[in-house]
Design a protein around this motif. Structure first.
Motif, PDB file in Angstrom:
ATOM      1  N   VAL A 171       0.211  28.724 -79.628  1.00  0.00           N
ATOM      2  CA  VAL A 171       0.472  29.628 -78.705  1.00  0.00           C
ATOM      3  C   VAL A 171       1.615  30.662 -79.212  1.00  0.00           C
ATOM      4  O   VAL A 171       2.897  30.217 -79.752  1.00  0.00           O
ATOM      5  N   ALA A 172       1.216  31.704 -79.341  1.00  0.00           N
ATOM      6  CA  ALA A 172       2.139  32.774 -80.113  1.00  0.00           C
ATOM      7  C   ALA A 172       3.239  33.430 -79.176  1.00  0.00           C
ATOM      8  O   ALA A 172       2.643  33.575 -77.944  1.00  0.00           O
ATOM      9  N   PRO A 173       4.241  33.761 -79.618  1.00  0.00           N
ATOM     10  CA  PRO A 173       5.361  34.345 -78.483  1.00  0.00           C
ATOM     11  C   PRO A 173       4.724  35.747 -78.280  1.00  0.00           C
ATOM     12  O   PRO A 173       3.720  36.165 -78.849  1.00  0.00           O
ATOM     13  N   THR A 174       5.182  36.182 -77.034  1.00  0.00           N
ATOM     14  CA  THR A 174       4.478  37.322 -76.655  1.00  0.00           C
ATOM     15  C   THR A 174       5.560  38.628 -77.210  1.00  0.00           C
ATOM     16  O   THR A 174       6.579  38.695 -77.612  1.00  0.00           O
ATOM     17  N   LEU A 175       4.540  39.398 -77.683  1.00  0.00           N
ATOM     18  CA  LEU A 175       5.276  40.705 -78.319  1.00  0.00           C
ATOM     19  C   LEU A 175       5.355  41.885 -77.188  1.00  0.00           C
ATOM     20  O   LEU A 175       4.820  42.047 -76.106  1.00  0.00           O
ATOM     21  N   ARG A 176       6.420  42.612 -77.566  1.00  0.00           N
ATOM     22  CA  ARG A 176       6.974  43.581 -76.350  1.00  0.00           C
ATOM     23  C   ARG A 176       7.245  44.712 -76.863  1.00  0.00           C
ATOM     24  O   ARG A 176       7.642  45.099 -77.968  1.00  0.00           O
ATOM     25  N   GLU A 177       7.040  45.711 -75.853  1.00  0.00           N
ATOM     26  CA  GLU A 177       7.612  47.106 -76.170  1.00  0.00           C
ATOM     27  C   GLU A 177       9.264  47.290 -76.306  1.00  0.00           C
ATOM     28  O   GLU A 177       9.732  46.158 -75.637  1.00  0.00           O
ATOM     29  N   PRO A 178       9.782  48.258 -76.644  1.00  0.00           N
ATOM     30  CA  PRO A 178      11.052  48.222 -76.877  1.00  0.00           C
ATOM     31  C   PRO A 178      11.831  48.071 -75.385  1.00  0.00           C
ATOM     32  O   PRO A 178      13.031  47.690 -75.470  1.00  0.00           O
ATOM     33  N   ALA A 223       5.550  43.671 -72.068  1.00  0.00           N
ATOM     34  CA  ALA A 223       4.522  42.951 -72.875  1.00  0.00           C
ATOM     35  C   ALA A 223       3.627  43.817 -73.165  1.00  0.00           C
ATOM     36  O   ALA A 223       2.896  44.524 -72.382  1.00  0.00           O
ATOM     37  N   MET A 224       3.187  43.559 -74.536  1.00  0.00           N
ATOM     38  CA  MET A 224       2.093  44.503 -75.033  1.00  0.00           C
ATOM     39  C   MET A 224       0.826  43.995 -74.492  1.00  0.00           C
ATOM     40  O   MET A 224       0.607  42.781 -74.516  1.00  0.00           O
ATOM     41  N   SER A 225      -0.010  45.013 -74.448  1.00  0.00           N
ATOM     42  CA  SER A 225      -1.418  44.604 -73.923  1.00  0.00           C
ATOM     43  C   SER A 225      -2.201  45.989 -73.844  1.00  0.00           C
ATOM     44  O   SER A 225      -1.741  47.118 -73.740  1.00  0.00           O
ATOM     45  N   SER A 226      -3.285  45.716 -74.230  1.00  0.00           N
ATOM     46  CA  SER A 226      -4.351  46.914 -74.136  1.00  0.00           C
ATOM     47  C   SER A 226      -4.313  47.558 -72.804  1.00  0.00           C
ATOM     48  O   SER A 226      -4.856  48.677 -72.773  1.00  0.00           O
ATOM     49  N   ARG A 227      -4.142  46.774 -71.749  1.00  0.00           N
ATOM     50  CA  ARG A 227      -4.470  47.307 -70.511  1.00  0.00           C
ATOM     51  C   ARG A 227      -3.063  48.234 -70.038  1.00  0.00           C
ATOM     52  O   ARG A 227      -3.246  48.827 -68.957  1.00  0.00           O
ATOM     53  N   ASN A 228      -2.258  48.263 -70.691  1.00  0.00           N
ATOM     54  CA  ASN A 228      -0.963  49.162 -70.384  1.00  0.00           C
ATOM     55  C   ASN A 228      -1.485  50.671 -70.199  1.00  0.00           C
ATOM     56  O   ASN A 228      -0.610  51.273 -69.757  1.00  0.00           O
ATOM     57  N   ILE A 229      -2.142  50.926 -71.123  1.00  0.00           N
ATOM     58  CA  ILE A 229      -2.569  52.282 -70.945  1.00  0.00           C
ATOM     59  C   ILE A 229      -3.434  52.781 -69.670  1.00  0.00           C
ATOM     60  O   ILE A 229      -3.263  53.857 -69.301  1.00  0.00           O
ATOM     61  N   TYR A 230      -3.605  51.909 -68.652  1.00  0.00           N
ATOM     62  CA  TYR A 230      -4.108  52.227 -67.542  1.00  0.00           C
ATOM     63  C   TYR A 230      -3.278  52.425 -66.518  1.00  0.00           C
ATOM     64  O   TYR A 230      -3.498  52.691 -65.203  1.00  0.00           O
ATOM     65  N   LEU A 231      -1.753  51.903 -66.783  1.00  0.00           N
ATOM     66  CA  LEU A 231      -0.879  52.279 -65.854  1.00  0.00           C
ATOM     67  C   LEU A 231      -0.509  53.890 -65.514  1.00  0.00           C
ATOM     68  O   LEU A 231      -0.362  54.291 -66.616  1.00  0.00           O
ATOM     69  N   SER A 232      -0.105  53.883 -64.432  1.00  0.00           N
ATOM     70  CA  SER A 232       0.435  55.444 -64.269  1.00  0.00           C
ATOM     71  C   SER A 232       1.644  55.577 -64.614  1.00  0.00           C
ATOM     72  O   SER A 232       2.408  54.707 -65.257  1.00  0.00           O
ATOM     73  N   PRO A 233       2.184  56.857 -64.655  1.00  0.00           N
ATOM     74  CA  PRO A 233       3.633  56.844 -65.500  1.00  0.00           C
ATOM     75  C   PRO A 233       4.555  56.187 -64.704  1.00  0.00           C
ATOM     76  O   PRO A 233       5.431  55.513 -65.079  1.00  0.00           O
ATOM     77  N   ALA A 261       7.368  48.463 -64.379  1.00  0.00           N
ATOM     78  CA  ALA A 261       6.589  47.403 -65.125  1.00  0.00           C
ATOM     79  C   ALA A 261       7.736  46.578 -65.844  1.00  0.00           C
ATOM     80  O   ALA A 261       7.548  45.233 -65.799  1.00  0.00           O
ATOM     81  N   PRO A 262       8.404  47.146 -66.583  1.00  0.00           N
ATOM     82  CA  PRO A 262       9.619  46.388 -67.338  1.00  0.00           C
ATOM     83  C   PRO A 262      10.579  45.666 -66.475  1.00  0.00           C
ATOM     84  O   PRO A 262      11.192  44.705 -66.891  1.00  0.00           O
ATOM     85  N   ARG A 263      10.547  45.952 -65.061  1.00  0.00           N
ATOM     86  CA  ARG A 263      11.375  45.239 -64.265  1.00  0.00           C
ATOM     87  C   ARG A 263      10.895  43.658 -64.104  1.00  0.00           C
ATOM     88  O   ARG A 263      11.762  42.721 -63.967  1.00  0.00           O
ATOM     89  N   ILE A 264       9.885  43.238 -64.634  1.00  0.00           N
ATOM     90  CA  ILE A 264       9.238  41.898 -64.669  1.00  0.00           C
ATOM     91  C   ILE A 264      10.195  41.357 -65.612  1.00  0.00           C
ATOM     92  O   ILE A 264      10.680  40.044 -65.442  1.00  0.00           O
ATOM     93  N   ARG A 265      10.161  41.666 -66.735  1.00  0.00           N
ATOM     94  CA  ARG A 265      11.064  41.282 -67.953  1.00  0.00           C
ATOM     95  C   ARG A 265      12.368  40.988 -67.329  1.00  0.00           C
ATOM     96  O   ARG A 265      13.058  39.783 -67.702  1.00  0.00           O
ATOM     97  N   ARG A 266      12.938  41.782 -66.877  1.00  0.00           N
ATOM     98  CA  ARG A 266      14.241  41.783 -66.468  1.00  0.00           C
ATOM     99  C   ARG A 266      14.611  40.814 -65.425  1.00  0.00           C
ATOM    100  O   ARG A 266      15.607  40.030 -65.338  1.00  0.00           O
ATOM    101  N   ALA A 267      13.819  40.833 -64.612  1.00  0.00           N
ATOM    102  CA  ALA A 267      13.780  39.421 -63.505  1.00  0.00           C
ATOM    103  C   ALA A 267      13.774  38.139 -64.216  1.00  0.00           C
ATOM    104  O   ALA A 267      14.290  37.049 -64.025  1.00  0.00           O
ATOM    105  N   LEU A 268      12.671  37.982 -65.195  1.00  0.00           N
ATOM    106  CA  LEU A 268      12.808  36.683 -65.655  1.00  0.00           C
ATOM    107  C   LEU A 268      13.864  36.411 -66.593  1.00  0.00           C
ATOM    108  O   LEU A 268      14.353  35.185 -66.638  1.00  0.00           O
TER     109      LEU A 268
END
Length: 199
Positions: free
Chosen positions: A66-73, A77-87, A93-100
């Motif tokens: 199980v490899a660690p999650t790679l993240r944007e700056p 979390a990096m994901s190919s699906r991120n391109i489908y997010l609106s601006p 979205a990064p609020r999820i990481r901050r809450a964790l």
């Protein structure tokens, strides 16, 4: 292939049948390819644990890492699906990481009940449609009453399209839910992917 213990809660509760499909496809892939090593991402923690259990129970000769999650700056979390997010979705979205991270600090500082941690996380993510927020034992994925180091805080939210429940209810699952924006491109991409998996 049906793993019924680790897959019953979290994503398994809101997406019945999902992990049965994942386990079956991965077991077939392992049988065909016969790899020595298989790497799964920590971002999909429940899925990785289900695969580990399947490999153990079926005595499949493959080492699961199980490899660690790679993240944007900004922490997303990096994901190919991120391109489908609106601006705006991408900005939120990064609020999820901050809450964790805040939850982890709270546990390390003084410990907290699972209820208190879940309440804090839900408050920080109030702009999202939350599927679940739970603190579970990292091995069994069973809920715990008081969070300890090593437990897993599992969070799932919907940003653009909660696109399926299971393969037997695609028509219902692909329809947009109330309060969740869906763009026509997502229908095409999701349906195309599901048709490929089902074939």
């Amino acid at each position: 292939v049906d793993e019924s213990s680790l897959s019953k809660g979290l994503c398994g509760r809101s997406r019945p049948g999902h992990f049965r499909g994942v386990s079956t496809v991965v077991a077939k892939l392992f049988n065909i390819v016969q790899p020595d090593l298989a790497v799964f991402g920590q971002k999909d923690y429940q899925q990785a644990q289900v695969i580990r259990r399947m490999v153990r129970d079926l005595n499949i000769p493959v080492r699961v890492v199980v490899a660690p999650t790679l993240r944007e700056p900004d922490g997303l979390a990096m994901s190919s699906r991120n391109i489908y997010l609106s601006p705006e979705e991408r900005r939120q979205a990064p609020r999820i990481r901050r809450a964790l991270l805040e939850a982890r600090r709270m546990v390390r500082a003084r410990g907290k009940t699972s209820l208190a941690l879940a309440k804090m996380v839900k408050g920080r993510l109030s702009k999202f449609r939350i599927d679940y927020t739970e603190i579970v034992d990292a091995e069994t994925l069973e809920p715990v009453k008081r969070a300890r180091r090593g437990d897993c805080l599992a969070v799932a939210v919907f940003l653009f399209l909660p696109f399926y429940r299971d393969l037997s209810s695609q028509a219902a699952g692909v329809l947009p839910l109330v309060g969740v924006s869906t763009r026509p491109l997502h229908f095409v991409l999701v349906l195309g992917l599901l048709a490929f998996l089902a074939g």
